[in-house]
Scaffold this motif. Structure first.
Motif, PDB file in Angstrom:
ATOM      1  N   TRP A 144      -1.642  -6.848   4.793  1.00 57.54           N
ATOM      2  CA  TRP A 144      -2.710  -6.600   5.760  1.00 57.54           C
ATOM      3  C   TRP A 144      -4.055  -6.557   5.048  1.00 57.54           C
ATOM      4  O   TRP A 144      -4.169  -6.065   3.944  1.00 57.54           O
ATOM      5  CB  TRP A 144      -2.458  -5.271   6.468  1.00 57.54           C
ATOM      6  CG  TRP A 144      -1.232  -5.297   7.318  1.00 57.54           C
ATOM      7  CD1 TRP A 144       0.033  -4.955   6.933  1.00 57.54           C
ATOM      8  CD2 TRP A 144      -1.139  -5.706   8.675  1.00 57.54           C
ATOM      9  NE1 TRP A 144       0.896  -5.122   7.976  1.00 57.54           N
ATOM     10  CE2 TRP A 144       0.205  -5.582   9.066  1.00 57.54           C
ATOM     11  CE3 TRP A 144      -2.059  -6.157   9.609  1.00 57.54           C
ATOM     12  CZ2 TRP A 144       0.654  -5.888  10.337  1.00 57.54           C
ATOM     13  CZ3 TRP A 144      -1.615  -6.469  10.887  1.00 57.54           C
ATOM     14  CH2 TRP A 144      -0.278  -6.340  11.241  1.00 57.54           C
ATOM     15  N   PRO A 171      -1.003 -11.538  13.265  1.00 56.60           N
ATOM     16  CA  PRO A 171      -0.791 -10.168  13.722  1.00 56.60           C
ATOM     17  C   PRO A 171      -2.056  -9.338  13.498  1.00 56.60           C
ATOM     18  O   PRO A 171      -2.717  -9.460  12.475  1.00 56.60           O
ATOM     19  CB  PRO A 171       0.343  -9.649  12.824  1.00 56.60           C
ATOM     20  CG  PRO A 171       0.931 -10.875  12.182  1.00 56.60           C
ATOM     21  CD  PRO A 171      -0.179 -11.860  12.111  1.00 56.60           C
ATOM     22  N   ARG A 207      -3.729  -5.258  13.995  1.00 55.74           N
ATOM     23  CA  ARG A 207      -3.405  -3.851  14.270  1.00 55.74           C
ATOM     24  C   ARG A 207      -4.605  -2.961  14.004  1.00 55.74           C
ATOM     25  O   ARG A 207      -5.566  -3.352  13.328  1.00 55.74           O
ATOM     26  CB  ARG A 207      -2.228  -3.389  13.421  1.00 55.74           C
ATOM     27  CG  ARG A 207      -2.566  -3.216  11.956  1.00 55.74           C
ATOM     28  CD  ARG A 207      -1.384  -2.738  11.159  1.00 55.74           C
ATOM     29  NE  ARG A 207      -1.756  -2.533   9.755  1.00 55.74           N
ATOM     30  CZ  ARG A 207      -0.907  -2.217   8.803  1.00 55.74           C
ATOM     31  NH1 ARG A 207       0.382  -2.092   9.084  1.00 55.74           N
ATOM     32  NH2 ARG A 207      -1.320  -2.041   7.570  1.00 55.74           N
ATOM     33  N   ASP A 208      -4.520  -1.754  14.505  1.00 55.73           N
ATOM     34  CA  ASP A 208      -5.505  -0.702  14.256  1.00 55.73           C
ATOM     35  C   ASP A 208      -5.136  -0.065  12.924  1.00 55.73           C
ATOM     36  O   ASP A 208      -4.044   0.478  12.777  1.00 55.73           O
ATOM     37  CB  ASP A 208      -5.427   0.321  15.388  1.00 55.73           C
ATOM     38  CG  ASP A 208      -6.364   1.497  15.230  1.00 55.73           C
ATOM     39  OD1 ASP A 208      -6.934   1.684  14.130  1.00 55.73           O
ATOM     40  OD2 ASP A 208      -6.517   2.245  16.203  1.00 55.73           O
ATOM     41  N   SER A 209      -6.027  -0.120  11.952  1.00 53.68           N
ATOM     42  CA  SER A 209      -5.696   0.393  10.624  1.00 53.68           C
ATOM     43  C   SER A 209      -5.480   1.902  10.618  1.00 53.68           C
ATOM     44  O   SER A 209      -4.845   2.430   9.710  1.00 53.68           O
ATOM     45  CB  SER A 209      -6.784   0.032   9.611  1.00 53.68           C
ATOM     46  OG  SER A 209      -7.978   0.708   9.921  1.00 53.68           O
ATOM     47  N   ARG A 228      -3.676   3.357  12.742  1.00 53.58           N
ATOM     48  CA  ARG A 228      -2.319   3.546  13.272  1.00 53.58           C
ATOM     49  C   ARG A 228      -1.402   2.445  12.732  1.00 53.58           C
ATOM     50  O   ARG A 228      -0.919   1.596  13.476  1.00 53.58           O
ATOM     51  CB  ARG A 228      -2.346   3.485  14.800  1.00 53.58           C
ATOM     52  CG  ARG A 228      -3.168   4.594  15.411  1.00 53.58           C
ATOM     53  CD  ARG A 228      -3.106   4.585  16.913  1.00 53.58           C
ATOM     54  NE  ARG A 228      -1.724   4.771  17.339  1.00 53.58           N
ATOM     55  CZ  ARG A 228      -1.244   4.299  18.479  1.00 53.58           C
ATOM     56  NH1 ARG A 228      -2.005   3.626  19.303  1.00 53.58           N
ATOM     57  NH2 ARG A 228       0.010   4.501  18.800  1.00 53.58           N
ATOM     58  N   PRO A 258       1.348  -0.140  17.613  1.00 50.94           N
ATOM     59  CA  PRO A 258       1.571  -1.489  18.141  1.00 50.94           C
ATOM     60  C   PRO A 258       0.763  -2.550  17.398  1.00 50.94           C
ATOM     61  O   PRO A 258      -0.285  -2.263  16.826  1.00 50.94           O
ATOM     62  CB  PRO A 258       1.137  -1.388  19.595  1.00 50.94           C
ATOM     63  CG  PRO A 258       0.240  -0.202  19.656  1.00 50.94           C
ATOM     64  CD  PRO A 258       0.660   0.722  18.565  1.00 50.94           C
ATOM     65  N   VAL A 259       1.280  -3.753  17.430  1.00 49.84           N
ATOM     66  CA  VAL A 259       0.636  -4.913  16.800  1.00 49.84           C
ATOM     67  C   VAL A 259       0.450  -5.982  17.869  1.00 49.84           C
ATOM     68  O   VAL A 259       1.373  -6.285  18.620  1.00 49.84           O
ATOM     69  CB  VAL A 259       1.510  -5.468  15.649  1.00 49.84           C
ATOM     70  CG1 VAL A 259       0.895  -6.734  15.072  1.00 49.84           C
ATOM     71  CG2 VAL A 259       1.687  -4.423  14.557  1.00 49.84           C
TER      72      VAL A 259
END
Length: 68
Positions: free
Chosen positions: A13, A38, A40-42, A44, A48-49
Motif C-alpha cells: 500500500w 484497491p 482504502r482508508d489508511s 482503517r 473495507p476496500v
C-alpha cells in the motif's frame, strides 16, 4: 449474487499524494497485477476496500478532484 474476494494480504500500500496527512484524511492505494486498483482508508487498514478497475481509476480520481 456471488461475492468474489481479492487476496490483498501481500499488497504493498502507498499513501496517495493527494491525501491530507494533517487532517487524517488519508487514502492508500495498492498495485494489483490483475489490473485492479484497491483503495482504502489508511486509518482503517483492516476496514473495507474499494476495488476499481484500472480503466475506472483515472475517472474516479478526476471526479474526486472536481468534488463530484
Amino acid at each position: 449474487m456471488a461475492s468474489s474476494r481479492i487476496d490483498l494480504s501481500a499488497a504493498t500500500w502507498r499513501k496517495s499524494s493527494y491525501s491530507n496527512t494533517s487532517g487524517g484524511n488519508c487514502l492508500e492505494v495498492a498495485v494489483n497485477a490483475a489490473g485492479l486498483v484497491p483503495v482504502r482508508d489508511s486509518t482503517r487498514p483492516t476496514g473495507p476496500v474499494l476495488v476499481l478497475t484500472a480503466a475506472a481509476w483515472a475517472p474516479f480520481v478526476e471526479a474526486v478532484r472536481r468534488g463530484i
